[in-house]
Design a protein around this motif. Structure first.
Motif, PDB file in Angstrom:
ATOM      1  N   ALA A  45      -2.858   0.369  -4.735  1.00  0.00           N
ATOM      2  CA  ALA A  45      -1.484  -0.124  -4.807  1.00  0.00           C
ATOM      3  C   ALA A  45      -0.512   1.023  -5.039  1.00  0.00           C
ATOM      4  O   ALA A  45      -0.792   1.943  -5.805  1.00  0.00           O
ATOM      5  N   GLY A  46       0.605   0.984  -4.333  1.00  0.00           N
ATOM      6  CA  GLY A  46       1.644   1.993  -4.477  1.00  0.00           C
ATOM      7  C   GLY A  46       1.430   3.242  -3.641  1.00  0.00           C
ATOM      8  O   GLY A  46       2.269   4.139  -3.637  1.00  0.00           O
ATOM      9  N   ARG A  47       0.323   3.326  -2.953  1.00  0.00           N
ATOM     10  CA  ARG A  47       0.025   4.517  -2.143  1.00  0.00           C
ATOM     11  C   ARG A  47       0.342   4.238  -0.673  1.00  0.00           C
ATOM     12  O   ARG A  47      -0.051   3.218  -0.120  1.00  0.00           O
ATOM     13  N   GLU A  48       1.056   5.158  -0.054  1.00  0.00           N
ATOM     14  CA  GLU A  48       1.325   5.028   1.374  1.00  0.00           C
ATOM     15  C   GLU A  48       0.077   5.451   2.143  1.00  0.00           C
ATOM     16  O   GLU A  48      -0.479   6.522   1.903  1.00  0.00           O
ATOM     17  N   THR A  49      -0.356   4.599   3.044  1.00  0.00           N
ATOM     18  CA  THR A  49      -1.608   4.816   3.769  1.00  0.00           C
ATOM     19  C   THR A  49      -1.355   4.691   5.267  1.00  0.00           C
ATOM     20  O   THR A  49      -0.541   3.879   5.701  1.00  0.00           O
ATOM     21  N   TYR A  71      -2.801  -4.726   1.188  1.00  0.00           N
ATOM     22  CA  TYR A  71      -2.875  -5.105  -0.224  1.00  0.00           C
ATOM     23  C   TYR A  71      -4.031  -4.373  -0.894  1.00  0.00           C
ATOM     24  O   TYR A  71      -5.023  -4.025  -0.249  1.00  0.00           O
ATOM     25  N   SER A  72      -3.903  -4.180  -2.204  1.00  0.00           N
ATOM     26  CA  SER A  72      -4.886  -3.382  -2.950  1.00  0.00           C
ATOM     27  C   SER A  72      -6.277  -4.016  -2.986  1.00  0.00           C
ATOM     28  O   SER A  72      -7.254  -3.328  -3.271  1.00  0.00           O
ATOM     29  N   ASP A  73      -6.392  -5.313  -2.677  1.00  0.00           N
ATOM     30  CA  ASP A  73      -7.720  -5.935  -2.617  1.00  0.00           C
ATOM     31  C   ASP A  73      -8.430  -5.624  -1.295  1.00  0.00           C
ATOM     32  O   ASP A  73      -9.541  -6.081  -1.056  1.00  0.00           O
TER      33      ASP A  73
END
Length: 124
Positions: free
Chosen positions: A96-100, A46-48
């Motif tokens: 958010a939205g970025r594949e990591t 998650y982006s957090d």
């Protein structure tokens, strides 16, 4: 049968070599039966910065620690063979939205480690 000094020495050396070979074989068998392995069943980021990873211990050695991309993950430890558990870690810099790509590393009770790379889309 005539037993002389040199014959006794050869018999003792032969028995010692056989015992040494048996001990090596036994230790090899014991080590081969102890295997550290795991699978990542799911990874949600998650982006957090929160990352949840679910793993299953598919080896015979207990898992004593879990890290996600170098960050210590919290959850039930040790994880015994055949058990499944979810772990939580905090990884900085997630968007958010970025594949990591995440490195999930576990340490086994014998001190060996194994890493599995997992790609996940970071959720908002």
């Amino acid at each position: 049968m005539d037993v002389t000094g040199p014959k006794v020495i050869w018999i003792v050396l032969g028995l010692a070599a056989a015992a040494f070979a048996a001990a090596l074989f036994y230790s090899w068998i014991v080590e081969m039966s102890q295997r550290g392995d795991f699978m990542v069943l799911e990874l949600n980021a998650y982006s957090d910065g929160t990352v949840f990873v679910t793993i299953v211990n598919t080896g015979t050695l207990p898992i004593t620690s879990v890290t996600v991309s170098g960050q210590t993950a919290t959850g039930p430890l040790p994880l015994q063979k055949g058990e499944t558990a979810q772990y939580r870690a905090t990884v900085r810099g997630l968007q958010a939205g970025r594949e990591t790509t995440f490195d999930v590393t576990v340490t086994f009770s014998n001190g060996h480690t194994k890493t599995i790379r997992v790609r996940s889309l970071v959720k908002p």
